[in-house]
Motif scaffolding. Structure first.
Motif, PDB file in Angstrom:
ATOM      1  N   PHE A 268       0.623  -1.073  -0.087  1.00 40.72           N
ATOM      2  CA  PHE A 268      -0.015  -0.058  -0.074  1.00 40.72           C
ATOM      3  C   PHE A 268       1.059   1.389  -0.004  1.00 40.72           C
ATOM      4  O   PHE A 268       1.806   1.360   0.726  1.00 40.72           O
ATOM      5  CB  PHE A 268      -0.881  -0.016   1.170  1.00 40.72           C
ATOM      6  CG  PHE A 268      -1.841   1.075   1.116  1.00 40.72           C
ATOM      7  CD1 PHE A 268      -3.078   0.901   0.781  1.00 40.72           C
ATOM      8  CD2 PHE A 268      -1.776   2.258   2.005  1.00 40.72           C
ATOM      9  CE1 PHE A 268      -4.035   1.979   0.384  1.00 40.72           C
ATOM     10  CE2 PHE A 268      -2.662   3.282   1.981  1.00 40.72           C
ATOM     11  CZ  PHE A 268      -3.715   3.173   1.310  1.00 40.72           C
ATOM     12  N   ASP A 269       0.670   2.107  -1.065  1.00 43.77           N
ATOM     13  CA  ASP A 269       1.109   3.519  -1.094  1.00 43.77           C
ATOM     14  C   ASP A 269       0.504   4.488  -0.901  1.00 43.77           C
ATOM     15  O   ASP A 269       0.808   5.772  -1.313  1.00 43.77           O
ATOM     16  CB  ASP A 269       2.292   3.520  -2.619  1.00 43.77           C
ATOM     17  CG  ASP A 269       3.379   2.606  -2.232  1.00 43.77           C
ATOM     18  OD1 ASP A 269       4.038   2.572  -1.345  1.00 43.77           O
ATOM     19  OD2 ASP A 269       3.840   2.041  -3.321  1.00 43.77           O
ATOM     20  N   GLY A 270      -0.932   4.503  -0.616  1.00 41.79           N
ATOM     21  CA  GLY A 270      -1.816   5.481  -0.716  1.00 41.79           C
ATOM     22  C   GLY A 270      -1.874   6.114   0.502  1.00 41.79           C
ATOM     23  O   GLY A 270      -1.011   6.499   1.455  1.00 41.79           O
ATOM     24  N   LYS A 271      -3.174   6.858   0.562  1.00 45.65           N
ATOM     25  CA  LYS A 271      -3.247   8.062   2.039  1.00 45.65           C
ATOM     26  C   LYS A 271      -4.129   7.171   2.837  1.00 45.65           C
ATOM     27  O   LYS A 271      -4.885   6.419   2.706  1.00 45.65           O
ATOM     28  CB  LYS A 271      -3.850   9.365   1.543  1.00 45.65           C
ATOM     29  CG  LYS A 271      -5.235   9.110   0.823  1.00 45.65           C
ATOM     30  CD  LYS A 271      -5.503  10.487   0.355  1.00 45.65           C
ATOM     31  CE  LYS A 271      -7.046  10.547  -0.232  1.00 45.65           C
ATOM     32  NZ  LYS A 271      -7.354  11.614  -1.039  1.00 45.65           N
ATOM     33  N   GLU A 272      -3.754   7.326   4.205  1.00 46.86           N
ATOM     34  CA  GLU A 272      -4.190   6.779   5.370  1.00 46.86           C
ATOM     35  C   GLU A 272      -5.215   7.775   5.983  1.00 46.86           C
ATOM     36  O   GLU A 272      -4.900   9.120   5.997  1.00 46.86           O
ATOM     37  CB  GLU A 272      -3.084   6.555   6.477  1.00 46.86           C
ATOM     38  CG  GLU A 272      -2.093   5.716   5.981  1.00 46.86           C
ATOM     39  CD  GLU A 272      -2.406   4.483   6.210  1.00 46.86           C
ATOM     40  OE1 GLU A 272      -3.592   3.845   6.602  1.00 46.86           O
ATOM     41  OE2 GLU A 272      -1.511   3.288   5.801  1.00 46.86           O
ATOM     42  N   VAL A 348     -12.462  -1.582  11.801  1.00 43.17           N
ATOM     43  CA  VAL A 348     -12.900  -2.090  10.200  1.00 43.17           C
ATOM     44  C   VAL A 348     -11.803  -1.116   9.416  1.00 43.17           C
ATOM     45  O   VAL A 348     -11.831   0.128   9.539  1.00 43.17           O
ATOM     46  CB  VAL A 348     -14.229  -1.749  10.056  1.00 43.17           C
ATOM     47  CG1 VAL A 348     -14.632  -1.957   8.339  1.00 43.17           C
ATOM     48  CG2 VAL A 348     -15.167  -2.679  10.644  1.00 43.17           C
ATOM     49  N   THR A 349     -10.963  -1.891   8.376  1.00 36.06           N
ATOM     50  CA  THR A 349     -10.114  -1.032   7.663  1.00 36.06           C
ATOM     51  C   THR A 349     -10.702  -1.334   6.121  1.00 36.06           C
ATOM     52  O   THR A 349     -10.787  -2.596   5.680  1.00 36.06           O
ATOM     53  CB  THR A 349      -8.609  -1.944   7.926  1.00 36.06           C
ATOM     54  OG1 THR A 349      -8.360  -1.561   9.051  1.00 36.06           O
ATOM     55  CG2 THR A 349      -7.876  -0.884   6.664  1.00 36.06           C
ATOM     56  N   ARG A 370      -6.600   4.248   2.232  1.00 34.65           N
ATOM     57  CA  ARG A 370      -6.799   3.212   3.388  1.00 34.65           C
ATOM     58  C   ARG A 370      -7.439   3.908   4.550  1.00 34.65           C
ATOM     59  O   ARG A 370      -7.051   4.923   5.106  1.00 34.65           O
ATOM     60  CB  ARG A 370      -5.504   2.717   3.882  1.00 34.65           C
ATOM     61  CG  ARG A 370      -5.872   1.591   5.051  1.00 34.65           C
ATOM     62  CD  ARG A 370      -4.607   1.226   5.446  1.00 34.65           C
ATOM     63  NE  ARG A 370      -4.036   0.210   4.716  1.00 34.65           N
ATOM     64  CZ  ARG A 370      -2.632  -0.371   4.638  1.00 34.65           C
ATOM     65  NH1 ARG A 370      -1.909   0.440   5.323  1.00 34.65           N
ATOM     66  NH2 ARG A 370      -2.212  -1.147   3.814  1.00 34.65           N
ATOM     67  N   ALA A 371      -8.866   3.754   4.792  1.00 34.39           N
ATOM     68  CA  ALA A 371      -9.631   4.176   6.078  1.00 34.39           C
ATOM     69  C   ALA A 371      -9.749   3.177   7.156  1.00 34.39           C
ATOM     70  O   ALA A 371     -10.468   2.054   6.903  1.00 34.39           O
ATOM     71  CB  ALA A 371     -11.090   4.703   5.332  1.00 34.39           C
ATOM     72  N   THR A 372      -9.720   3.742   8.263  1.00 40.44           N
ATOM     73  CA  THR A 372      -9.826   2.853   9.385  1.00 40.44           C
ATOM     74  C   THR A 372     -10.854   3.543  10.376  1.00 40.44           C
ATOM     75  O   THR A 372     -10.672   4.729  10.616  1.00 40.44           O
ATOM     76  CB  THR A 372      -8.402   2.517  10.110  1.00 40.44           C
ATOM     77  OG1 THR A 372      -7.341   1.989   9.133  1.00 40.44           O
ATOM     78  CG2 THR A 372      -8.670   1.386  11.338  1.00 40.44           C
ATOM     79  N   VAL A 373     -11.831   2.616  10.619  1.00 36.60           N
ATOM     80  CA  VAL A 373     -12.929   3.301  11.648  1.00 36.60           C
ATOM     81  C   VAL A 373     -12.914   2.294  12.923  1.00 36.60           C
ATOM     82  O   VAL A 373     -13.196   1.064  12.447  1.00 36.60           O
ATOM     83  CB  VAL A 373     -14.198   3.573  10.863  1.00 36.60           C
ATOM     84  CG1 VAL A 373     -14.792   2.094  10.225  1.00 36.60           C
ATOM     85  CG2 VAL A 373     -15.199   3.986  11.846  1.00 36.60           C
ATOM     86  N   PRO A 374     -12.778   2.875  14.123  1.00 36.20           N
ATOM     87  CA  PRO A 374     -13.111   1.914  15.384  1.00 36.20           C
ATOM     88  C   PRO A 374     -14.646   1.864  15.359  1.00 36.20           C
ATOM     89  O   PRO A 374     -15.580   2.670  15.305  1.00 36.20           O
ATOM     90  CB  PRO A 374     -12.533   2.803  16.501  1.00 36.20           C
ATOM     91  CG  PRO A 374     -11.700   3.864  15.774  1.00 36.20           C
ATOM     92  CD  PRO A 374     -12.265   4.165  14.552  1.00 36.20           C
TER      93      PRO A 374
END
Length: 397
Positions: A268-272, A348-349, A370-374
């Motif tokens: 992965f080289d994208g934005k977090e 959840v990613t 890449r989005a991560t949500v608790p």
């Protein structure tokens, strides 16, 4: 078709090694010789070799040789012939000695037949062979031209009747051509020096069906297998299938695309993005995603968009669907991910690769997110939550 494996990490570069670690820079043309697949690594200015048995990638010749923008290649009598767009020439590689040298073209941009090294070419892109002669599309000249190695001459078969053709393949005495800027596939009879339509109305689009109504969007590469043409329909991000006998067009249905998502995740080289916590009630639910495109851009329909999703605790949040089940609304950029949840908490990613175009332009852009949500699951709560994801337009590399 079934996706067997992926060659390349997806990261830009000129690194050799295993097929999972190797890097390319906009590879284009391919030539298969036994268990070795030769690759024109166009913007890496090199020719690479993929051993399909050992699953390793090596460099045959690199940019230090003066090679500039190789677009396509073909094997003939143990030698590799390369359409070198940046030099306006056809080069030849002796695979035994690794010697690389110009074979056709003076290097001057132009349109002139004659002896091999005196002929003038204009950005050749695709090349093929009938086993004796070589044929290539001279893109800027809109021409199909022939090379007779035994006679030592270049001859134009059809000239100025195409708009920037970029792909060509030989089959049963005929030359099939990707007429890129006319959005069509055409056939050339090299003996009669005639040209006719095979598929494509001439309008941009992705319509399947009979030759007259089917549409393409700048097709570039093509090959033949089992009486069918397989066309790289570049700006539709699709492989199209043309039945040569009926001239009907369809899409190649490719399974096991999750392998691409797995490789994308590993490299992965994208934005977090860290998203605010969400609360859900236990049971069936969903995550609604809205991709917010930059002003003036639209999501590319039928593009090779990728979505992958995972939970840090599958006992709390689990997914019964896979990436290939996701359905996009191309007009709004929205899609949903169904899930199942029990009381507890998990992260959840969601990883997204989205392709887009600017209105009025055929250039393709992308973004990787890449989005991560608790997520907390309770007895009471919502059955789902929505996420707005701001998208950037990055040029394809």
């Amino acid at each position: 078709g079934k996706l067997e494996f992926v060659i390349g990490s997806g990261r830009r570069g000129s690194q050799d090694g295993s097929i999972a670690d190797a890097r390319f820079v906009r590879p284009e043309g391919l030539a298969l010789d036994g268990d070795v697949l030769y690759v024109a690594d166009t913007e890496g200015h090199s020719i690479r070799a993929v051993n399909l048995k050992s699953k390793d990638v090596t460099t045959v010749v690199d940019a230090s040789t003066g090679l500039k923008y190789p677009r396509d290649l073909v094997m003939l009598n143990g030698k590799l012939y390369v359409a070198v767009e940046g030099a306006n020439q056809i080069w030849v590689v002796d695979l035994a000695s690794k010697e690389l040298k110009p074979f056709v073209g003076s290097g001057k941009l132009g349109m002139a037949d004659g002896p091999l090294l005196e002929a003038e070419l204009a950005r050749p892109s695709g090349i093929t062979t009938d086993g004796t002669k070589l044929y290539f599309v001279d893109s800027e000249n809109g021409a199909v031209r022939a090379i007779d190695p035994s006679a030592g001459r270049v001859e134009t078969i059809v000239g100025s009747e195409l708009q920037y053709p970029q792909g060509i393949t030989y089959h049963n005495g005929m030359l099939y051509v990707a007429d890129s800027y006319n959005h069509q596939v055409k056939v050339v009879d090299p003996n009669k020096k005639t040209i006719s339509d095979v598929a494509g109305s001439g309008s941009k689009g992705s319509v399947n069906g009979a030759e007259a109504i089917a549409s393409f969007f700048e097709p570039e590469g093509l090959t033949v297998a089992g009486g069918k043409l397989f066309v790289a329909d570049c700006n539709n991000q699709q492989v199209r299938v043309v039945d040569i006998a009926t001239q009907k067009v369809s899409n190649l249905q490719i399974t096991h695309l999750a392998k691409i998502a797995v490789q994308t995740k590993a490299n992965f080289d994208g934005k977090e993005m860290k998203l605010p916590p969400a609360k859900l009630r236990s049971g069936a639910g969903k995550i609604s995603i809205a991709l917010m495109m930059p002003d003036g851009y639209r999501m590319l329909e039928q593009g090779m968009h990728l979505v992958s999703f995972r939970s840090s605790d599958v006992k709390v949040v689990s997914f019964d669907v896979t990436s290939s089940d996701i359905v996009f609304n191309y007009a709004t950029g929205e899609f949903e991910i169904p899930l199942n949840a029990v009381i507890g908490s998990a992260n959840v990613t969601i990883e997204i690769v989205v392709y887009m175009q600017k209105e009025g332009s055929s250039t393709c852009y992308y973004d990787m997110i890449r989005a991560t949500v608790p997520v907390t699951i309770e007895e009471q709560g919502s059955a789902g939550f929505g996420v707005g994801v701001k998208v950037s337009a990055l040029p394809r590399m």
